[in-house]
Write an enzyme that holds these catalytic residues in place. Sequence first.
Site, mmCIF file in Angstrom:
data_model
loop_
_atom_site.group_PDB
_atom_site.id
_atom_site.type_symbol
_atom_site.label_atom_id
_atom_site.label_comp_id
_atom_site.label_asym_id
_atom_site.label_seq_id
_atom_site.Cartn_x
_atom_site.Cartn_y
_atom_site.Cartn_z
ATOM 1 N N GLU A 241 0.821 -1.208 0.000
ATOM 2 C CA GLU A 241 0.000 0.000 0.000
ATOM 3 C C GLU A 241 0.857 1.262 0.000
ATOM 4 O O GLU A 241 0.608 2.194 -0.776
ATOM 5 C CB GLU A 241 -0.930 -0.005 1.217
ATOM 6 C CG GLU A 241 -1.883 1.184 1.260
ATOM 7 C CD GLU A 241 -2.959 1.030 2.322
ATOM 8 O OE1 GLU A 241 -3.627 -0.029 2.314
ATOM 9 O OE2 GLU A 241 -3.119 1.935 3.142
ATOM 10 N N ARG A 267 -3.154 32.527 -18.607
ATOM 11 C CA ARG A 267 -3.643 33.615 -17.770
ATOM 12 C C ARG A 267 -2.713 34.827 -17.860
ATOM 13 O O ARG A 267 -1.494 34.685 -17.791
ATOM 14 C CB ARG A 267 -3.730 33.123 -16.329
ATOM 15 C CG ARG A 267 -4.023 34.161 -15.275
ATOM 16 C CD ARG A 267 -5.479 34.519 -15.249
ATOM 17 N NE ARG A 267 -5.812 35.254 -14.030
ATOM 18 C CZ ARG A 267 -6.899 35.975 -13.879
ATOM 19 N NH1 ARG A 267 -7.778 36.077 -14.864
ATOM 20 N NH2 ARG A 267 -7.134 36.596 -12.742
ATOM 21 N N GLN A 278 8.187 35.551 -11.637
ATOM 22 C CA GLN A 278 9.084 34.587 -11.000
ATOM 23 C C GLN A 278 8.416 33.882 -9.812
ATOM 24 O O GLN A 278 8.647 32.691 -9.577
ATOM 25 C CB GLN A 278 10.359 35.291 -10.534
ATOM 26 C CG GLN A 278 11.444 34.346 -10.061
ATOM 27 C CD GLN A 278 12.707 35.092 -9.657
ATOM 28 O OE1 GLN A 278 12.736 35.717 -8.604
ATOM 29 N NE2 GLN A 278 13.722 35.066 -10.504
#
Length: 378
Positions: A241, A267, A278
Amino acid sequence: MEFDWTAEQRARYAETLAAVREAFPPGEPGTTPYTRKDWRKLGDLGLLGPPVPVRYGGRGLGALDSARLIEALGRGCAETGLVFGASAHLFACAMPIAEFGGESLRRAVLPGLCSGELIAGNAMTEEGAGSDVGHLAVTAAKVPGGWVLNGEKSFVSNGPAADVYVTYATTDPKAGPFSVTGFVVDRGHRGLRVGEPFRKMGLWQCPAGTLGFDDCFVPDERVLGQEGQGGLIFQYSMGWERACLFAGYLGLAERLLEKCVAHARQRRQFGRRLGQFQAVSHRIAEMKLRLEGARLLLYRACWEMDRGEDARLFIALSKLAVSEGVLASALDAVRVFGGRGYQGADGIEAALRDAVPTVLFSGTSDIQRELIAKELGL
């Protein structure tokens, strides 16, 4: 040292990713539990039994190849609760049955688990036994022909929907590390009480609830391994798991990275693309760094498992890196998307909610640090 996949492995990943995207088209993640139809889709895609032996309905793949397919599932399917539920079903339930179940139990249960006909739930956690799984309040008393279980499990993923449960109970409290035994219990067993789904922060597609045992009789053929081997069996399942289940979260992290890169290119603010700031580009660079670092550790853990080596150190390292990394990257994705990230349409806030429990289940991040320290001899 080889870092490439074979042509067969690359093709298998690409085919799986394409099939997952077709079966679960992109969109806003659902807010209700998965359906049996969704579950059967995973079975039809061969994603409910990659490491299970072929003779029991699986694909007979190793840990690394299995993890790669679960990674494709996590990348292609936005229903992270479904991805998680399927992985818990496979690695915490099907694998211990495949390894430690008797032949009749394997033949009775595993084909249905691999095909999607059956759903399995792992019942270990109790109110007083979260990280401390060696002290279980649920007990099993020996009777002619089997065992009688009593007590309650507090958090069973897939529990309300499951047909089969892998559970653990104290059979001899004086036996130290051999005090716990594993059992496989059918939903129809008399004395088994299945709780209603409870509300939780994320992974909404995977129902979770309590499981009660009220003088629940379980026949001897439903015991996993031998009496007292439950602790070892549970740790075996946790190895699978912690390594392979978290490959699904690598897929989620990659999907978030892809979304953030696309958003930062499209955008515009203050007359510039978002990615030209940055503060944004460096945040996305960190997301990439976390993804690739965690991916290498997870692949290394699975590689060690396939070689039959003691993989405990790398399993703990990879689990810690994936869970902490995907949580940090999901929060970064919300920041990159801004107000849109807080809304539901893009699936960013859902990814954050789904990432939070990664630092809790399968052993908390602090437990992983303890395991790492132990492996280092501290």
